[in-house]
Every structure is written in C-alpha cells, then in structure tokens.
Scaffold this active site. Sequence first.
Site, PDB file in Angstrom:
ATOM      1  N   GLU A 170       0.823  -1.206   0.000  1.00  0.00           N
ATOM      2  CA  GLU A 170       0.000   0.000   0.000  1.00  0.00           C
ATOM      3  C   GLU A 170       0.862   1.262   0.000  1.00  0.00           C
ATOM      4  O   GLU A 170       0.550   2.263  -0.623  1.00  0.00           O
ATOM      5  CB  GLU A 170      -0.889   0.142   1.232  1.00  0.00           C
ATOM      6  CG  GLU A 170      -1.680  -0.941   1.840  1.00  0.00           C
ATOM      7  CD  GLU A 170      -1.003  -2.175   2.378  1.00  0.00           C
ATOM      8  OE1 GLU A 170      -0.295  -2.860   1.609  1.00  0.00           O
ATOM      9  OE2 GLU A 170      -1.214  -2.483   3.548  1.00  0.00           O
TER      10      GLU A 170
ATOM     11  N   ILE B 145      26.042  -5.882 -23.330  1.00  0.00           N
ATOM     12  CA  ILE B 145      26.043  -6.640 -22.075  1.00  0.00           C
ATOM     13  C   ILE B 145      24.958  -7.710 -22.051  1.00  0.00           C
ATOM     14  O   ILE B 145      24.970  -8.597 -21.205  1.00  0.00           O
ATOM     15  CB  ILE B 145      25.918  -5.661 -20.877  1.00  0.00           C
ATOM     16  CG1 ILE B 145      26.993  -4.582 -20.965  1.00  0.00           C
ATOM     17  CG2 ILE B 145      26.017  -6.374 -19.551  1.00  0.00           C
ATOM     18  CD1 ILE B 145      28.418  -5.100 -21.045  1.00  0.00           C
TER      19      ILE B 145
ATOM     20  N   SER C 260      21.054  -7.430 -22.585  1.00  0.00           N
ATOM     21  CA  SER C 260      19.646  -7.128 -22.838  1.00  0.00           C
ATOM     22  C   SER C 260      19.510  -5.941 -23.785  1.00  0.00           C
ATOM     23  O   SER C 260      20.338  -5.032 -23.795  1.00  0.00           O
ATOM     24  CB  SER C 260      18.920  -6.832 -21.532  1.00  0.00           C
ATOM     25  OG  SER C 260      19.532  -5.764 -20.867  1.00  0.00           O
TER      26      SER C 260
ATOM     27  N   GLU D  89      17.617 -10.992 -24.617  1.00  0.00           N
ATOM     28  CA  GLU D  89      16.939 -11.297 -23.343  1.00  0.00           C
ATOM     29  C   GLU D  89      15.472 -10.858 -23.295  1.00  0.00           C
ATOM     30  O   GLU D  89      14.943 -10.538 -22.228  1.00  0.00           O
ATOM     31  CB  GLU D  89      17.700 -10.680 -22.146  1.00  0.00           C
ATOM     32  CG  GLU D  89      19.143 -11.171 -22.030  1.00  0.00           C
ATOM     33  CD  GLU D  89      19.903 -10.583 -20.832  1.00  0.00           C
ATOM     34  OE1 GLU D  89      19.281 -10.253 -19.812  1.00  0.00           O
ATOM     35  OE2 GLU D  89      21.135 -10.439 -20.935  1.00  0.00           O
TER      36      GLU D  89
ATOM     37  N   ARG E  93      10.774   1.404  -4.640  1.00  0.00           N
ATOM     38  CA  ARG E  93      11.114   0.183  -5.359  1.00  0.00           C
ATOM     39  C   ARG E  93      11.223  -1.002  -4.394  1.00  0.00           C
ATOM     40  O   ARG E  93      11.983  -0.980  -3.441  1.00  0.00           O
ATOM     41  CB  ARG E  93      12.412   0.354  -6.123  1.00  0.00           C
ATOM     42  CG  ARG E  93      12.855  -0.923  -6.749  1.00  0.00           C
ATOM     43  CD  ARG E  93      13.652  -0.730  -8.018  1.00  0.00           C
ATOM     44  NE  ARG E  93      14.203  -2.022  -8.390  1.00  0.00           N
ATOM     45  CZ  ARG E  93      13.605  -2.866  -9.213  1.00  0.00           C
ATOM     46  NH1 ARG E  93      12.456  -2.547  -9.771  1.00  0.00           N
ATOM     47  NH2 ARG E  93      14.146  -4.031  -9.480  1.00  0.00           N
ATOM     48  N   CYS E  94      10.426  -2.017  -4.683  1.00  0.00           N
ATOM     49  CA  CYS E  94      10.445  -3.221  -3.855  1.00  0.00           C
ATOM     50  C   CYS E  94      10.915  -4.381  -4.711  1.00  0.00           C
ATOM     51  O   CYS E  94      10.724  -4.388  -5.919  1.00  0.00           O
ATOM     52  CB  CYS E  94       9.036  -3.526  -3.341  1.00  0.00           C
ATOM     53  SG  CYS E  94       8.370  -2.201  -2.328  1.00  0.00           S
TER      54      CYS E  94
ATOM     55  N   GLU F 274      28.027  -7.733  -3.281  1.00  0.00           N
ATOM     56  CA  GLU F 274      26.961  -7.574  -2.290  1.00  0.00           C
ATOM     57  C   GLU F 274      27.022  -8.606  -1.174  1.00  0.00           C
ATOM     58  O   GLU F 274      26.447  -8.416  -0.123  1.00  0.00           O
ATOM     59  CB  GLU F 274      25.596  -7.622  -2.979  1.00  0.00           C
ATOM     60  CG  GLU F 274      25.502  -6.525  -3.987  1.00  0.00           C
ATOM     61  CD  GLU F 274      24.105  -6.230  -4.456  1.00  0.00           C
ATOM     62  OE1 GLU F 274      23.149  -6.784  -3.892  1.00  0.00           O
ATOM     63  OE2 GLU F 274      23.995  -5.428  -5.387  1.00  0.00           O
TER      64      GLU F 274
ATOM     65  N   GLU G 196      31.364  -2.003 -15.419  1.00  0.00           N
ATOM     66  CA  GLU G 196      30.838  -0.646 -15.452  1.00  0.00           C
ATOM     67  C   GLU G 196      31.915   0.326 -14.986  1.00  0.00           C
ATOM     68  O   GLU G 196      32.554   0.105 -13.976  1.00  0.00           O
ATOM     69  CB  GLU G 196      29.636  -0.586 -14.494  1.00  0.00           C
ATOM     70  CG  GLU G 196      29.138   0.809 -14.257  1.00  0.00           C
ATOM     71  CD  GLU G 196      28.211   0.856 -13.051  1.00  0.00           C
ATOM     72  OE1 GLU G 196      27.277   0.039 -13.006  1.00  0.00           O
ATOM     73  OE2 GLU G 196      28.430   1.691 -12.191  1.00  0.00           O
TER      74      GLU G 196
ATOM     75  N   HIS H 256      22.481   4.385 -17.845  1.00  0.00           N
ATOM     76  CA  HIS H 256      21.402   4.773 -16.933  1.00  0.00           C
ATOM     77  C   HIS H 256      20.733   6.074 -17.348  1.00  0.00           C
ATOM     78  O   HIS H 256      19.772   6.508 -16.746  1.00  0.00           O
ATOM     79  CB  HIS H 256      21.931   4.882 -15.510  1.00  0.00           C
ATOM     80  CG  HIS H 256      22.416   3.561 -14.997  1.00  0.00           C
ATOM     81  ND1 HIS H 256      23.710   3.139 -15.202  1.00  0.00           N
ATOM     82  CD2 HIS H 256      21.782   2.559 -14.358  1.00  0.00           C
ATOM     83  CE1 HIS H 256      23.848   1.927 -14.682  1.00  0.00           C
ATOM     84  NE2 HIS H 256      22.698   1.554 -14.169  1.00  0.00           N
TER      85      HIS H 256
HETATM   86  N1  GLN Z   1      22.960  -9.483 -18.983  1.00  0.00           N
HETATM   87  C1  GLN Z   1      22.239  -8.592 -18.123  1.00  0.00           C
HETATM   88  C2  GLN Z   1      21.580  -7.491 -18.956  1.00  0.00           C
HETATM   89  O1  GLN Z   1      22.134  -7.076 -19.896  1.00  0.00           O
HETATM   90  C3  GLN Z   1      23.134  -7.976 -17.081  1.00  0.00           C
HETATM   91  C4  GLN Z   1      22.363  -7.123 -16.107  1.00  0.00           C
HETATM   92  C5  GLN Z   1      23.167  -6.566 -14.967  1.00  0.00           C
HETATM   93  O2  GLN Z   1      24.355  -6.453 -15.015  1.00  0.00           O
HETATM   94  N2  GLN Z   1      22.524  -6.188 -13.909  1.00  0.00           N
HETATM   95  O3  GLN Z   1      20.527  -7.024 -18.641  1.00  0.00           O
HETATM   96 ZN    ZN Z   2      25.421  -4.510 -15.311  1.00  0.00          ZN
END
Ligand code: GLN
Ligand code: ZN
Length: 762
Positions: free
Chosen positions: A17, A435, A437, A488, A519-520, A609, A669, A698
């Site tokens: 909610e 990369i 997608s 993808e 964002r969840c 992470e 990156e 981005h």
């Molecule tokens: N192969 C994924 C894409 O191109 C890599 C995504 C990522 O690094 N978070 O979406």
């Molecule tokens: Zn990435």
Amino acid sequence: MTRSSVLGYPRIGADREWKKALEAFWAGKLEESEFHQQLQEIRLNHLRKQQEKGIDLIAVNDFSYYDHVLDTATMFGIIPKRFPYEGGEVPLSVYYGIARGTKDATASEMTKWFNTNYHYIVPELDGATPVLTENRPLAAYKEAKEKLGIEGKPVIVGPLTFLKLSKGYQPSETDAWLKKLLPLYVQILQELAQEGVQWVQIDEPILVTKLSDGDLQRLRTIYETFAASAPGLNIMLQTYFEAVENYQDIIQLPVSGIGLDFVHGQTGNVQAIKESGFPSNKVLGAGVIDGRGIWKASLREKLTQLEELTKYVAAERLIVQSSCSLLHVPVTVNNETKLLPELKGALAFADEKLNELVLLTKAVSTGAARIAEELEQSELAIQALKQSGERNRHDVQQAVAAVSAQEPARSLPFAERHVVQQNKWQLPIFPTTTIGSFPQSAEVRKARQQWRKGEWNNEQYEGFIQEQIDIWIKLQEEIGLDVLVHGEFERTDMVEFFGEKLEGFAFTQYGWVQSYGSRCVKPPVIFGDVAFEKAMTVEETKYAQSKTNRPVKGMLTGPITIMNWSFVREDITREQIAYQLAYALRQEVEALEQAGIGMIQVDEPAVREGLPLKEEDQAEYLAWAVKAFRMTTCTVQPTTQIHTHMCYCEFHDMIDSIESMDADVISIETSRSHGELIHSFEVNTYKLGIGLGVYDIHSPRVPRVEEMTSMIDRALRVLDPKLFWINPDCGLKTRGKEETVESLRNMVQATEIARSAYSLNV
Ligand code: GLN
Ligand code: ZN
C-alpha cells in the site's frame, strides 16, 4: 520482567500500500493532504498490529516517506544547495527532489545500507548549516500515544553512524561537524525527556565496523553529552548486522541499554560477553530473532541462547528483540496460497516474528512450560521442511560434493586459450559487444503479460520473441557490432528467470521487501537442493545464432548473483548453496556449448553484495565465490570464450579476485565511477580480456563519439590493447530503441577511430 522489543517494522504494507501511495502521489494522482492521511493510516496500522501482538517496546519514527537516513538529514536541514529551500520544515517537493532528482537538479547518491539490499540516500554535508527543522521522533511518539495509547520507543540514526555515512566533508572536519550536530540531537532528546518518553533507540550500526581511536573518542563524547543533557531518558544504544568491535569501550558508555545482534553477530558478541561480562546496571537488548532471514526460528534453540545470556544478565534486564529492523523481511506469510505446505509452515516474515518475540519473552519470564505447545510446533515445522524431498536430493548432493572436491580449472591457461580463441574467432582489435539485454519495450512487456494470463499460447509468445530477436540481430549487424546477443526479451528479471526454471526455488506472491524508495523486490526463495532440470536458454540463443554468421554470446546469471539476490535456506552454508547453483549452471553452460554456442557470458553483478562486513571474513567469501564461478565455467573447450559482467560497485580492492575468476573477457561498469576504476589499473595489472563500459546506460542521453574515444584512450593507457573490448556499461533493457541504436552507432564509430589510431601506432 523481561520485555519484548522490535527495532523497526516494514513500511511497505502487506499489499505494498505504501509503495502505491507514494507512486500515486508522485504521479499527481493523490492530493498532498490525502497522501499524508493514507500514510498515517498505514503507519498506525503497523503500530496497532504490534500492539495487538503484545510487543512491549514498539519502535516509532521507524516509518518513513522514503528513507530513514534522508529523514535524518532533512530533519537537520541538510539540503544540497541545488534544491530550492529557505529553511523551516522541508517540503515534500524538496524531500522527494533529493531522493529522485528533479528536472533542474540531480538526485543525491544512493548506496547500500551496510551489507543489506536496502539503499539509503547519502547525506551531502557540504555547504549545509544544520538546524532542527522538526522533531520527528517526538511527533511519532506523540502520535502513537494519542491515537493508540502506545508508549512508543522513538528510533533515531545515531550521530556517529550518520556522520560516517554522509559525504561532502574532509576527515579533518569530522569534529567540527559533530559539534554542529550534537546540539540538535540534544534538543531532540531533551524534548523527548520532557514529554515523558521512557526509551529511545539510537541506532549505531557503524559500531560493528572497525573504528579509529578518534571515532571511539567521538563515541564517548556523544554519549556522555547525551547522558549529561537528558539524564532521565533511557538510551538503548543499538547495533546490528554483526558483532560489535570494541565491546569493552561500548559497555562503558553511559547509556541504559545496549542492543546486540545475536544472529549475525552471535559468535563474536557472545564471546565478548563471556570474556568481559555485561555491566549490571545496563539492560541488554538481545537480538535473537533474525530480522533479515525469512525462516521460522527454533524456539528451543533461541530459548537456550537466552538462558545462556541470563548467566551474565539478570532476566529482568533482558529485552528479547529482533536482530535488526524488520524492514529487511516481507510483511506476512499469511496471504501466501501457492507454497508447498512444508515450506509455508517453516517461514516467518515480520508478523510471524512478532509472535516469536512475544513467545520467547513469555518463556524467559515465566518458564518454558508456558509455551510448551509452541516450542513443539516450531520444531515440527522445521523438521517437516528438513524432511521435504526438495531438501533431500541425494543425487544432487553427491554430484556437487564430488565436483566441489576438485579445484575447478580450464584445461588451458588464459595465455594459451587466448591464442586458440583468436584463431577461431578472428575478432578485430578492440572487439565490440553489448552486455546482453536490449530495450524491453512496452510491446515486449505486454506480450509477456498476455502469455502469462493465458491470452497467448506458447507458440504465439515464442513467435513474438523470435521476431524481436530477428529485429535486433539485424540491427546489431547493421550497427557493426562484432559479438552479438539475442537480447533477453524472454526475461523479466535476471534472477527470477533462472529461479523459475531450476529446482529448489520457490516464489512467494507477496514476499516484497523495500530495496530503495518505492522500489520493492520479491526475492526468490532457495529452499531446496538446487538442480538443473532442462536447458533454460538454449532455444533462444540457438535461434539467434542461426540468424547470423557473427558469434552470438549465450547469456546466464551467475551462481553468486542468484544467491545474493535470493532468500536462502540456512540448514546448509552459503558456500554449499553457491556450489549447487554453480553445478546446475554448469550444465546450462555445457548445453549451450553443445548447441554450438561458442561464447558464453555468466553475469556476476552482485558478487560484492555478499562481501562480509568484517574485513577478516572477506577473503574466505571471495575465495569460494570465485570457485563457484570457475565451477560454472571450467568444463568448456579452450576455444569457447567465457565472458562475465559486473556492475554497481567498487572493484578496486577486489581486482585480484576478479582476475582469478579466469573469465576470458570481463565487462565492467566504469562510466559512473568517472574513471576511478581506470585509475586502479594503474596500480594493479589485469592480464585477461577486459571491456570497460564506455558509456552510462542509466541515462537516456546519447553519448557523443568524442566522449567515448576519450574513455577508450584513457583505458588504453593502462590496459593491454590486445585484450581490450568496447561495450556499454550495462544491459540496455531500460532504454528506448532509438537512443540505443544511436548510442551503439556512436560507440562503433569511436571504436573505428581507436582502431585506426592503433594501426598507425604499431
Ligand atoms: N545481462 C544482463 C543485462 O544485460 C546484465 C544485467 C546486470 O548487469 N545487472 O541485462
Ligand atoms: Zn550490469
């Protein structure tokens, strides 16, 4: 009497909610007054729930309109200069501007809250003059008392943690900043004391990291100042996520209670108490219920743990609490209807954890016999899951044990692989690729919806995906890329896609947790032995390869990323889970190779992470993480080229580990770190194939050719040209089609410029 306590409760609501209200407000679909009202309702609901369950010390001011660190900064009037602000209470437009950016000003940086997947907004101190714009903890306390008769426990981010997480000042200015902030904290505490508040929880998770002598001195100054200025107030100095460093210093601070994490910091914290005792004039907040895991606790074990603690702390000085805020777990298991019964029975989200806290408290104060039945039930639930067929795949266990007993290695070292691969692929100098997608347009998302709802049959959906692949293979050829991808289009999320196809995973319907702002994420649950069932990516990849003579890279998510973005079982180690995943994914790698795919990328964006907070534990984690990656990729032919990709993080301190993953090519990156990474290659060498992202995906902005050539030039000053690849920063799925094509065209042009410059030089 022993009491129960919660350090914080999820904000998002059982049906998200909170998220929906925020997004409606941002979209202009909700008036500000109505928005406030909706959020108040949500907030009070959450408090009422804890009250009804019988929690003694309920946190207030844990609720937020976005993020609690941003709340703290705005409460102190710390507003970056680029936002229009003239003092007083911070308007929502400014608050959300800092969080999300406006058309005139970029958002503040966002970063991970310790080792969780929660992201906070980094306070920017430069140029700010801290003032108290409102006493938020006081307002939250009053509200809970007036509306619900709750004697709440206000929560505040402590000064040391706040300063350490902020940026925009030099280390030498730390004391000056502390001097500015302390009076504001004091004012808050004094007003709370005046109001009759009993307990305040001051969160100082920074105490689980190594502190300098200077910081320890600051810590003493802070808490001595608090004790002197608000003597009537009980301060619970709260730590979490690990055992505290400097236990002996911490227990000497003049506070009424100390909260320790006895789940993630169990060993270290218990050892410290055994060695140094616990002061008899303080209360111990015993964080025994895991605030980050989703599993039911063994009440018997927890009770033993608490009884052990009563050897050092009188039972009436013990507070039974969650190990950290419940922010990091979903709200309730209740609404789940699709899980295996033995799985559902063994889960405890926030609400179920409230029950556990109350039960344990009762048992500590009045004897275990009082909860005999519940003790039994919790054991039965845990047993049932343990006996589940999903956890007893002996075939998988044996295979993984055998495979992980060997040191995974490619049959040839990189230098030799490089030669045979170059012979086979004949790639030009500075090969270009992406990369993985390509834009997930509205059309793609709609097609998936239709298919999921059953409006489209498999054939229709697969046909649609193939059309997308056709379009993008053509485009990639036309643009002139050297190594292609299928795009993808069939995937929503890079972890979910594989989780749905592998065994040992479950997906909740409502198991959302806040990642950042509204964002969840709904992490998959790895609850059983992970097993490969059938090929997951071969069809699409093979199809794409059939449409072109250039190599198409297969695209997989790596074992560590899948693990770090899931909730995982706790009956076996993370290392073992990683190996199970690695073994399953290896079978996919082999299937791709057999289908004629000669380049395979295994993405590991989330390796960092999982890095433990304590430096002394990091090497071990990195060692098995690297091993899992190698296990996934080591069985292919020398001519098969293994790629990997990483993003979102700093790598400079782990380049050695990255190198030992032994991927033939890595894409990293770099554009958002403004070349910091390039700098780290001046000190470290990297001897394998590497592509540094030459533009930031981005942003919808199309980068100019010269921007990219300068990135390339810079990288080539420190990297071997023969091993250098050219690619964007990350996947392109969030971008639009036109900007993507244009950006890639510019990238290829920049590559050609770099190539001709190179051929002139050699
Ligand atoms: N192969 C994924 C894409 O191109 C890599 C995504 C990522 O690094 N978070 O979406
Ligand atoms: Zn990435």
